[in-house]
Design an enzyme around this catalytic site. Sequence first.
Site, mmCIF file in Angstrom:
data_model
loop_
_atom_site.group_PDB
_atom_site.id
_atom_site.type_symbol
_atom_site.label_atom_id
_atom_site.label_comp_id
_atom_site.label_asym_id
_atom_site.label_seq_id
_atom_site.Cartn_x
_atom_site.Cartn_y
_atom_site.Cartn_z
ATOM 1 N N GLY A 11 49.739 -16.569 10.024
ATOM 2 C CA GLY A 11 49.581 -14.815 10.120
ATOM 3 C C GLY A 11 50.477 -14.321 11.160
ATOM 4 O O GLY A 11 51.312 -15.047 11.984
ATOM 5 N N SER A 125 38.157 -7.993 18.120
ATOM 6 C CA SER A 125 39.048 -6.595 18.031
ATOM 7 C C SER A 125 38.343 -5.653 19.014
ATOM 8 O O SER A 125 36.932 -5.324 18.953
ATOM 9 C CB SER A 125 39.030 -6.332 16.695
ATOM 10 O OG SER A 125 39.359 -4.824 16.497
ATOM 11 N N THR A 127 37.633 -2.879 17.786
ATOM 12 C CA THR A 127 36.916 -2.185 17.012
ATOM 13 C C THR A 127 35.440 -2.476 17.260
ATOM 14 O O THR A 127 34.681 -1.334 16.801
ATOM 15 C CB THR A 127 37.410 -2.553 15.181
ATOM 16 O OG1 THR A 127 36.924 -1.728 14.328
ATOM 17 C CG2 THR A 127 36.537 -4.052 14.993
ATOM 18 N N TYR A 149 34.434 -4.918 8.009
ATOM 19 C CA TYR A 149 35.445 -5.550 8.787
ATOM 20 C C TYR A 149 34.788 -5.499 10.364
ATOM 21 O O TYR A 149 34.893 -6.614 10.815
ATOM 22 C CB TYR A 149 36.601 -4.881 8.594
ATOM 23 C CG TYR A 149 37.767 -5.413 10.031
ATOM 24 C CD1 TYR A 149 38.233 -6.730 9.851
ATOM 25 C CD2 TYR A 149 38.091 -4.267 10.957
ATOM 26 C CE1 TYR A 149 39.075 -6.991 11.016
ATOM 27 C CE2 TYR A 149 38.724 -4.956 12.084
ATOM 28 C CZ TYR A 149 39.122 -6.130 11.887
ATOM 29 O OH TYR A 149 40.031 -6.479 13.091
ATOM 30 N N LYS A 153 33.433 -8.920 12.713
ATOM 31 C CA LYS A 153 33.851 -9.395 14.108
ATOM 32 C C LYS A 153 32.574 -9.094 15.154
ATOM 33 O O LYS A 153 32.543 -10.052 15.837
ATOM 34 C CB LYS A 153 34.925 -8.331 14.649
ATOM 35 C CG LYS A 153 36.187 -8.278 13.961
ATOM 36 C CD LYS A 153 36.819 -9.518 14.061
ATOM 37 C CE LYS A 153 38.088 -9.730 13.249
ATOM 38 N NZ LYS A 153 38.690 -11.195 13.184
ATOM 39 N N ASN A 179 45.351 -2.909 19.746
ATOM 40 C CA ASN A 179 46.368 -2.536 18.820
ATOM 41 C C ASN A 179 47.528 -3.258 18.810
ATOM 42 O O ASN A 179 48.775 -3.040 19.370
ATOM 43 C CB ASN A 179 46.845 -1.025 18.651
ATOM 44 C CG ASN A 179 45.571 -0.328 18.080
ATOM 45 O OD1 ASN A 179 44.548 -0.280 18.992
ATOM 46 N ND2 ASN A 179 45.693 0.374 17.145
ATOM 47 N N ASN A 199 48.187 -0.141 9.456
ATOM 48 C CA ASN A 199 48.331 0.364 10.632
ATOM 49 C C ASN A 199 49.432 0.931 10.668
ATOM 50 O O ASN A 199 50.509 1.069 9.788
ATOM 51 C CB ASN A 199 48.192 -0.985 11.294
ATOM 52 C CG ASN A 199 47.019 -1.608 11.324
ATOM 53 O OD1 ASN A 199 46.912 -2.856 10.831
ATOM 54 N ND2 ASN A 199 45.753 -1.057 11.498
ATOM 55 N N ARG A 231 46.132 5.104 21.196
ATOM 56 C CA ARG A 231 45.500 3.865 21.136
ATOM 57 C C ARG A 231 46.545 3.036 22.223
ATOM 58 O O ARG A 231 47.477 3.434 22.628
ATOM 59 C CB ARG A 231 46.002 3.316 19.744
ATOM 60 C CG ARG A 231 45.332 3.817 18.463
ATOM 61 C CD ARG A 231 43.855 3.530 18.452
ATOM 62 N NE ARG A 231 43.241 4.146 17.333
ATOM 63 C CZ ARG A 231 42.615 5.363 16.991
ATOM 64 N NH1 ARG A 231 42.888 6.208 18.435
ATOM 65 N NH2 ARG A 231 41.990 5.714 16.055
HETATM 66 C C1 UD1 Z 1 42.371 -0.083 12.772
HETATM 67 C C2 UD1 Z 1 41.298 -0.267 12.173
HETATM 68 C C3 UD1 Z 1 40.709 -1.203 13.191
HETATM 69 C C4 UD1 Z 1 41.104 -2.467 13.573
HETATM 70 C C5 UD1 Z 1 42.768 -2.036 14.287
HETATM 71 C C6 UD1 Z 1 43.537 -3.236 14.322
HETATM 72 C C7 UD1 Z 1 40.823 1.640 10.900
HETATM 73 C C8 UD1 Z 1 39.882 3.012 10.753
HETATM 74 N N1 UD1 Z 1 40.553 1.067 12.105
HETATM 75 O O1 UD1 Z 1 42.583 0.544 14.153
HETATM 76 O O2 UD1 Z 1 39.105 -1.413 12.765
HETATM 77 O O3 UD1 Z 1 40.507 -3.214 14.137
HETATM 78 O O4 UD1 Z 1 43.368 -1.431 13.189
HETATM 79 O O5 UD1 Z 1 44.465 -3.391 13.392
HETATM 80 O O6 UD1 Z 1 41.365 1.358 10.015
HETATM 81 N N2 UD1 Z 1 47.774 6.463 12.045
HETATM 82 C C9 UD1 Z 1 48.653 7.611 11.553
HETATM 83 N N3 UD1 Z 1 49.211 7.353 10.117
HETATM 84 C C10 UD1 Z 1 49.101 6.173 9.559
HETATM 85 C C11 UD1 Z 1 48.523 5.194 10.120
HETATM 86 C C12 UD1 Z 1 47.665 5.565 11.510
HETATM 87 O O7 UD1 Z 1 48.537 8.793 11.955
HETATM 88 O O8 UD1 Z 1 49.766 6.053 8.374
HETATM 89 C C13 UD1 Z 1 47.151 6.938 13.294
HETATM 90 C C14 UD1 Z 1 45.713 6.843 13.106
HETATM 91 O O9 UD1 Z 1 45.051 7.862 12.997
HETATM 92 C C15 UD1 Z 1 45.285 6.287 14.710
HETATM 93 C C16 UD1 Z 1 46.829 5.412 15.020
HETATM 94 O O10 UD1 Z 1 47.657 5.783 14.034
HETATM 95 O O11 UD1 Z 1 45.469 7.259 15.414
HETATM 96 C C17 UD1 Z 1 46.593 4.056 15.082
HETATM 97 O O12 UD1 Z 1 46.193 3.640 13.616
HETATM 98 P P1 UD1 Z 1 45.942 2.064 13.231
HETATM 99 O O13 UD1 Z 1 47.127 1.408 13.317
HETATM 100 O O14 UD1 Z 1 45.430 2.122 11.815
HETATM 101 O O15 UD1 Z 1 44.932 1.385 14.244
HETATM 102 P P2 UD1 Z 1 43.342 1.880 14.536
HETATM 103 O O16 UD1 Z 1 42.836 2.970 13.774
HETATM 104 O O17 UD1 Z 1 43.216 1.760 15.893
#
Ligand code: UD1
Length: 339
Positions: A11, A125, A127, A149, A153, A179, A199, A231
């Site tokens: 992975g 994580s 999380t 999920y 963890k 992240n 993500n 993040r």
């Molecule tokens: C997500 C997971 C978390 C996991 C972590 C690790 C959720 C709610 N949480 O965290 O459980 O441990 O990934 O991979 O899914 N964003 C956008 N547009 C997008 C995607 C994301 O604006 O298309 C924003 C989100 O709102 C956030 C930031 O980007 O503010 C990061 O998002 P993401 O990469 O999904 O990570 P987490 O939310 O921190």
Amino acid sequence: MTTILVTGGAGYIGSHTTILLIEAGYEVILFDNFSNASKESIKRVEKIVEQNITLIDGNVCSSEDLDTVFTHHSIDAVIHFAGLKAVGESVEKPLKYYENNISGTITLCKSMAKYGCKSIIFSSSATVYGDPHTTPILEDFPLSATNPYGRSKLFVEEILRDTYMADNDWNIILLRYFNPVGAHPSGTIGEDPNDVPNNLMPFIAQTAVGKRAFLSIFGNDYNTKDGTGVRDYIHVMDLAEGHVKALNIIHSLNQVITINLGTGTGYSVLDMVKSFEKASGRTISYKIAPRRTGDIASCFADPHYAKEILNWEAKYDIDAMCEDTWRWQSNNPNGYKAL
Ligand code: UD1
């Protein structure tokens, strides 16, 4: 030679960690069921390290598959990456997540104990901090989870703590990743999400390369510097290095320890977009969308304990994270499926 079993080694984080383990002189036994990974990633890792890697196609939920590993190899420690990680899917299929992530870990630990290997590094994580009351986040902050999920963890952390309490011969390191982003600087391996990414970084990269028309930014009314979510993005090579450093101390541990792996710096979604535009020379179109359910405003690590106990700190900055992601994405627009 010290031999490490790497579950989920094909992975995203596992493949990058495998490279650094081999470069550090460890022998790696890679174990993966390829449910969310490609054999191509291993071929490319083999090219980078210029050697063949022992690969076992198996499932951590299968004690028979694990017997095959432990009867053929003398394993000194396990790095346990194998697990499912899509938050949305975990809400729809909680039993699948609990079976893979929790039963898988229990089966693995039972096999380890059976064969006398009691040193494990577990992929946890950030999380597990839920919605933190303040930032930066320290390891002793209250824990909670809002989806299966995250709960998987959290439960595995507790199961491993109980395992140590019952038998102090175990050496257990729980690494809480913030992240993970970025890719190996060669641009030949990187994150290759199935279907729609979960993500932010893969979304940005796929928008830059033209696979997606625009990025949806989930909310610009958070209490952060520009209203978008903040993040602690950490380069996957830094994360990989954290595992190598954790292995350096694991055999003298005789404890369970929990360590944040983050940079200590929070970046907003807009910071990431700007930095990625600079790295790629492309404009990233975006639209402001409603907040995503379950998202928090801000999350970043206090990384001091990692520095103290592992002598580890993140080295790659936001520009390197975006440049390396772009190199991987632009050279492999369809990930490993391109060949
Ligand atoms: C997500 C997971 C978390 C996991 C972590 C690790 C959720 C709610 N949480 O965290 O459980 O441990 O990934 O991979 O899914 N964003 C956008 N547009 C997008 C995607 C994301 O604006 O298309 C924003 C989100 O709102 C956030 C930031 O980007 O503010 C990061 O998002 P993401 O990469 O999904 O990570 P987490 O939310 O921190």
